[in-house]
Design a protein around this motif. Structure first.
Motif, short mmCIF file in Angstrom:
data_model
loop_
_atom_site.label_atom_id
_atom_site.label_comp_id
_atom_site.label_asym_id
_atom_site.label_seq_id
_atom_site.Cartn_x
_atom_site.Cartn_y
_atom_site.Cartn_z
N ALA A 1 4.80 10.16 11.04
CA ALA A 1 5.11 10.08 9.61
C ALA A 1 3.98 10.65 8.76
O ALA A 1 4.22 11.35 7.76
N LEU A 2 2.73 10.37 9.14
CA LEU A 2 1.58 10.95 8.41
C LEU A 2 1.65 12.47 8.43
O LEU A 2 1.44 13.13 7.40
N GLU A 3 1.93 13.03 9.58
CA GLU A 3 1.99 14.48 9.71
C GLU A 3 3.18 15.06 8.95
O GLU A 3 3.06 16.08 8.26
N ASN A 4 4.34 14.41 9.06
CA ASN A 4 5.55 14.90 8.38
C ASN A 4 5.41 14.85 6.86
O ASN A 4 5.82 15.77 6.16
N MET A 5 4.86 13.75 6.35
CA MET A 5 4.71 13.62 4.91
C MET A 5 3.72 14.62 4.35
O MET A 5 3.90 15.17 3.26
N THR A 6 2.66 14.88 5.11
CA THR A 6 1.68 15.89 4.69
C THR A 6 2.34 17.26 4.61
O THR A 6 2.16 18.00 3.64
N ALA A 7 3.13 17.59 5.63
CA ALA A 7 3.83 18.87 5.65
C ALA A 7 4.82 18.99 4.49
O ALA A 7 5.09 20.09 4.00
N ALA A 8 5.35 17.84 4.05
CA ALA A 8 6.33 17.83 2.96
C ALA A 8 5.69 17.85 1.58
O ALA A 8 6.40 17.87 0.57
N GLY A 9 4.37 17.83 1.52
CA GLY A 9 3.70 17.96 0.24
C GLY A 9 3.13 16.68 -0.35
O GLY A 9 2.66 16.68 -1.49
N ALA A 10 3.13 15.58 0.40
CA ALA A 10 2.54 14.34 -0.11
C ALA A 10 1.04 14.52 -0.27
O ALA A 10 0.36 14.99 0.64
N LYS A 11 0.52 14.14 -1.43
CA LYS A 11 -0.91 14.22 -1.69
C LYS A 11 -1.60 12.87 -1.60
O LYS A 11 -2.82 12.79 -1.56
N THR A 12 -0.81 11.80 -1.61
CA THR A 12 -1.32 10.45 -1.35
C THR A 12 -0.35 9.77 -0.39
O THR A 12 0.86 9.84 -0.58
N ILE A 13 -0.89 9.14 0.64
CA ILE A 13 -0.06 8.37 1.57
C ILE A 13 -0.62 6.96 1.64
O ILE A 13 -1.80 6.74 1.88
N LEU A 14 0.27 6.00 1.39
CA LEU A 14 -0.06 4.58 1.49
C LEU A 14 0.42 4.10 2.84
O LEU A 14 1.55 4.39 3.24
N ILE A 15 -0.40 3.34 3.56
CA ILE A 15 0.00 2.94 4.91
C ILE A 15 -0.49 1.54 5.26
O ILE A 15 -1.62 1.16 4.94
N THR A 16 0.40 0.75 5.86
CA THR A 16 0.01 -0.52 6.49
C THR A 16 -0.21 -0.20 7.96
O THR A 16 0.72 -0.17 8.75
N ALA A 17 -1.44 0.06 8.31
CA ALA A 17 -1.76 0.60 9.64
C ALA A 17 -1.47 -0.39 10.75
O ALA A 17 -1.83 -1.56 10.68
N SER A 18 -0.84 0.12 11.81
CA SER A 18 -0.55 -0.71 12.99
C SER A 18 -1.68 -0.70 14.00
O SER A 18 -1.66 -1.48 14.95
N GLY A 19 -2.67 0.17 13.83
CA GLY A 19 -3.78 0.21 14.77
C GLY A 19 -4.68 1.41 14.52
O GLY A 19 -4.35 2.33 13.76
N ASP A 20 -5.83 1.42 15.19
CA ASP A 20 -6.83 2.45 14.97
C ASP A 20 -6.43 3.81 15.55
O ASP A 20 -7.12 4.81 15.29
N ALA A 21 -5.35 3.88 16.31
CA ALA A 21 -4.92 5.16 16.88
C ALA A 21 -4.56 6.18 15.81
O ALA A 21 -4.53 7.39 16.07
N ILE A 22 -4.28 5.70 14.59
CA ILE A 22 -3.94 6.63 13.50
C ILE A 22 -5.17 7.32 12.93
O ILE A 22 -5.04 8.32 12.20
N ASN A 23 -6.37 6.83 13.22
CA ASN A 23 -7.58 7.30 12.54
C ASN A 23 -7.83 8.80 12.64
O ASN A 23 -8.15 9.45 11.63
#
Length: 328
Positions: A74-96
């Motif tokens: 989702a982080l990658e897809n939203m960035t590709a779609a033009g999101a300039k801010t992403i809010l996230i309730t992180a499920s773990g450090d693997a997203i870092n």
């Protein structure tokens, strides 16, 4: 929801990207799940604030708490779609690593509820304080009886789980790690511990296992109210629901109703709508001035109980229902 379905929905969301107004801020919201009332309310808060401020909101979620693969996609897809801010309730450090990569592309990443290393800013409950409050209440309500505590946690290594766990122990007057530690403390009084993933079925199983280990448990700490409901079911099934204190964190409407009924003894109420609204506002501001948000914003916590105990400040369940999230 299966991961393939989640990604399909993300693709449909991306297909709308070309229709975004050139000057319209695009903000993403990624939650741990799409069904937990806490995250449902968070999404509602983000949608309302985005509409109010004229932003475009994209949303996605994992299929369960801990599903970092779906969050990374989702982080990658939203960035590709033009999101300039992403809010996230992180499920773990693997997203870092993914967060670091998209930040280098100019995306602001704000943590909601769950802190993680590398986030530009954090809007969240003081989870350690939430734990301290229910620990203080449980200690006062238990009185002079020797404590035999079951700790029904989230899963190992998660900062929210650790902060609530260790905060509870501190509030109860037991030796525990501080708010910076992700290690779960244990003492002689904590006679059993089990992971619940924050859901009712696993909460019930964990409590059943704890009762087999020690049938004289008289205090139950739970990571959230679904886990608390599961613990109560196990106690009731064993004929042991009376005289056992169950304390929790969340403040959802069902949890407050359970507190009013005496199923939960006390709970620390948090405010997901406020987290999301502040996050969206920060995203709109970033689109205007290019200045990233930073630091930690405490979105508040209130102890809710059906009965007051001496020396512990709490609000009644009427107040809790006025402020709760979910179906009233």
């Amino acid at each position: 929801m299966k991961l393939s379905t989640t990604l399909m929905l993300s693709s449909l969301t991306l297909a709308c990207g070309a229709a975004f107004a050139a000057d319209q801020p695009v903000i993403g919201l990624i939650t741990k799940t799409e069904t937990n009332p806490f995250f449902v309310k968070m999404k509602e808060g983000a949608q309302a604030e985005a509409k109010k401020l004229g932003a475009k909101l994209m949303t996605a979620s994992g299929k369960k708490d801990g599903d970092t693969a779906a969050q990374i996609a989702a982080l990658e897809n939203m960035t590709a779609a033009g999101a300039k801010t992403i809010l996230i309730t992180a499920s773990g450090d693997a997203i870092n690593p993914t967060v670091k990569k998209i930040q280098a592309k100019g995306v602001q990443v704000i943590a909601l509820d769950s802190p993680f290393e590398g986030a530009d800013a954090l809007f969240a409950t003081d989870n350690y304080k939430a734990g301290v409050l229910i620990g203080q209440y449980a200690k006062a309500a238990l009185g002079n009886k020797p404590a035999k505590i079951a700790m029904l946690d989230l899963f190992p290594g998660h900062p929210v789980g650790a902060q609530r766990h260790n905060g509870f122990m501190t509030g109860f007057g037991l030796k525990a790690n501080d708010a910076k530690s992700n290690e779960l403390s244990s003492t002689a009084e904590t006679v059993c511990a089990g992971d619940t993933d924050g859901n009712q079925a696993k909460g019930q199983t964990a409590m059943e296992n704890c009762l087999q280990k020690n049938p004289d448990i008289n205090v139950v700490y739970t990571i959230n109210e679904p886990a608390a409901a599961g613990a109560y079911n196990a106690l009731k099934k064993a004929g042991k629901e009376k005289g056992v204190l169950i304390v929790s964190v969340d403040g959802g409407c069902q949890g407050i109703k359970d507190t009013a009924k005496g199923i939960i003894t006390a709970t620390s109420q948090q405010y997901p709508l406020k987290m999301a609204a502040l996050g969206v506002a920060a995203g709109v501001q970033y689109a205007k001035d290019g200045k990233r948000s930073s630091g930690y914003t405490d979105t508040g916590v209130t102890l809710i109980s059906a009965k007051t105990v001496a020396g512990v400040d709490s609000k009644d369940t009427k107040v809790g229902l006025d402020l709760c999230w979910g179906t009233k």
